[in-house]
Motif scaffolding. Structure first.
Motif, PDB file in Angstrom:
ATOM      1  N   LYS A 129       0.422   2.518  -6.738  1.00  0.00           N
ATOM      2  CA  LYS A 129       0.496   1.660  -5.559  1.00  0.00           C
ATOM      3  C   LYS A 129       1.679   0.713  -5.769  1.00  0.00           C
ATOM      4  CE  LYS A 129      -4.367   1.695  -4.270  1.00  0.00           C
ATOM      5  NZ  LYS A 129      -5.607   0.905  -4.118  1.00  0.00           N
ATOM      6  N   GLU A 166       0.802  -1.223   0.000  1.00  0.00           N
ATOM      7  CA  GLU A 166       0.000   0.000   0.000  1.00  0.00           C
ATOM      8  C   GLU A 166       0.838   1.277   0.000  1.00  0.00           C
ATOM      9  OE1 GLU A 166      -3.470   0.248  -0.393  1.00  0.00           O
ATOM     10  OE2 GLU A 166      -3.071  -1.820  -0.972  1.00  0.00           O
ATOM     11  N   TYR A 211      -6.146   6.211  -2.864  1.00  0.00           N
ATOM     12  CA  TYR A 211      -6.507   5.406  -1.694  1.00  0.00           C
ATOM     13  C   TYR A 211      -7.894   5.721  -1.153  1.00  0.00           C
ATOM     14  CZ  TYR A 211      -1.679   3.993  -1.850  1.00  0.00           C
ATOM     15  OH  TYR A 211      -0.479   3.472  -2.272  1.00  0.00           O
ATOM     16  N   SER A 235       3.015   4.241  -1.701  1.00  0.00           N
ATOM     17  CA  SER A 235       2.846   4.898  -2.995  1.00  0.00           C
ATOM     18  C   SER A 235       4.202   5.290  -3.565  1.00  0.00           C
ATOM     19  CB  SER A 235       1.939   6.121  -2.876  1.00  0.00           C
ATOM     20  OG  SER A 235       2.447   7.031  -1.934  1.00  0.00           O
TER      21      SER A 235
END
Length: 170
Positions: free
Chosen positions: A162, A80, A105, A82
């Motif tokens: 991601k 998760e 997100y 970035s």
């Protein structure tokens, strides 16, 4: 994390780095990926206090250099996390990272792998290259408008991905 592939960008890299430092949401790390640079790009980036990874002798261009670096970095990131990939001659609007990360997100009816933006050409003096760039950006804006903001291609100009999606593609 921000990754900035650069090939002989001594004239623009500092403006790009300063733009990242003026974001409303800062990145944890900035890496300049100096791909076969023969100018002062590396020295300028190091003096600016960012990490530099040098890709000397790379014959596979920007994509090859990025794939090599991502191959090293992605396994140590969380799915998760970035990753911003942006061109070395780009200055992002102050809220670019905040807005793209919030969109990436946030709540969505469909899963997203990455979020980019609409880009404008620099207006610091006219030349043919700038005009061609401006034309390309306008064409891209029209295509996005016709698709109601859904991009089929995320540009190298500036896109947040991601990390887990990039690792899956790799």
């Amino acid at each position: 994390m921000a990754i900035i592939p650069a090939f002989n960008e001594q004239d623009s890299i500092l403006k790009t780095l300063n733009g990242l430092r003026n974001q409303t949401r800062l990145t944890d790390e900035i890496i300049v990926l100096a791909d076969n640079c023969t100018d002062d790009t590396i020295a300028i980036a190091l003096e600016a206090g960012v990490s530099v990874v040098e890709s000397a002798g790379n014959a596979r261009g920007k994509a090859g250099a990025l794939n090599d670096l991502l191959g090293e970095i992605l396994p140590i990131l969380d799915a998760e996390d970035s990753v911003l990939v942006m061109d070395a001659d780009t200055e992002l609007s102050d809220r670019f990272i905040e807005t793209t990360v919030d969109t990436l997100y946030g709540e969505s009816k469909k899963p997203m792998a990455g979020v980019g933006g609409i880009f404008l050409a620099d207006d610091d003096g006219w030349n043919v290259v700038r005009q061609l760039q401006a034309n390309e950006y306008l064409r891209y804006q029209r295509r996005l408008a016709r698709r109601r903001g859904k991009a089929l291609v995320l540009t190298g100009t500036g896109t947040v991905f991601k990390a887990g999606v990039l690792l899956g593609v790799q």
